[in-house]
Design a protein around this motif. Structure first.
Motif, PDB file in Angstrom:
ATOM      1  N   TYR A 183       0.834  -1.206   0.000  1.00  0.00           N
ATOM      2  CA  TYR A 183       0.000   0.000   0.000  1.00  0.00           C
ATOM      3  C   TYR A 183       0.871   1.259   0.000  1.00  0.00           C
TER       4      TYR A 183
ATOM      5  N   SER B 104      -6.584   1.599  -3.142  1.00  0.00           N
ATOM      6  CA  SER B 104      -7.279   1.755  -1.856  1.00  0.00           C
ATOM      7  C   SER B 104      -6.793   0.693  -0.874  1.00  0.00           C
TER       8      SER B 104
ATOM      9  N   ARG C   6      -8.456  -4.607   6.205  1.00  0.00           N
ATOM     10  CA  ARG C   6      -8.064  -3.227   5.901  1.00  0.00           C
ATOM     11  C   ARG C   6      -7.414  -2.579   7.111  1.00  0.00           C
TER      12      ARG C   6
END
Length: 102
Positions: free
Chosen positions: A58, A69, A81
């Motif tokens: 990420y 995302s 997440r």
């Protein structure tokens, strides 16, 4: 900083990192940066490595201008997440980079 031997010792994890990058269609700059971030902040316990791998991907995508995302990276890496959210800024700072304030 990591040792050259870490690349050999972590070959399976680096292959997984590359597979995650493939699923996200990331370029070579993002992949290289993700590898460096992962090896620099390599946890001792295997159970933590997947979360650090995802956070590295990420953060590297952000650095390379290929933003994905947190949800998409989490899905590609098979983590939550929240695993990414809780680690990516720390990874940047440990690499000597300024994390954004947002």
């Amino acid at each position: 900083m990591y040792r050259a031997g870490d690349e050999v010792n972590q070959r399976e994890w680096l292959q997984e990192l590359d597979a995650v990058a493939d699923r996200l269609e990331l370029g070579s700059d993002a992949r290289s940066t993700a590898q460096e971030l992962f090896l620099t902040d390599l946890p001792d316990e295997d159970r933590s490595k997947r979360a650090v791998l995802a956070a590295s991907v990420y953060a590297a995508a952000l650095i390379a201008g290929e933003q994905r995302s947190q949800t998409k990276v989490a899905e590609a890496a098979d983590v939550s997440r929240l695993s990414i959210q809780g680690r990516w800024k720390e990874l940047l700072e440990s690499a000597g980079l300024d994390a954004p304030g947002w």
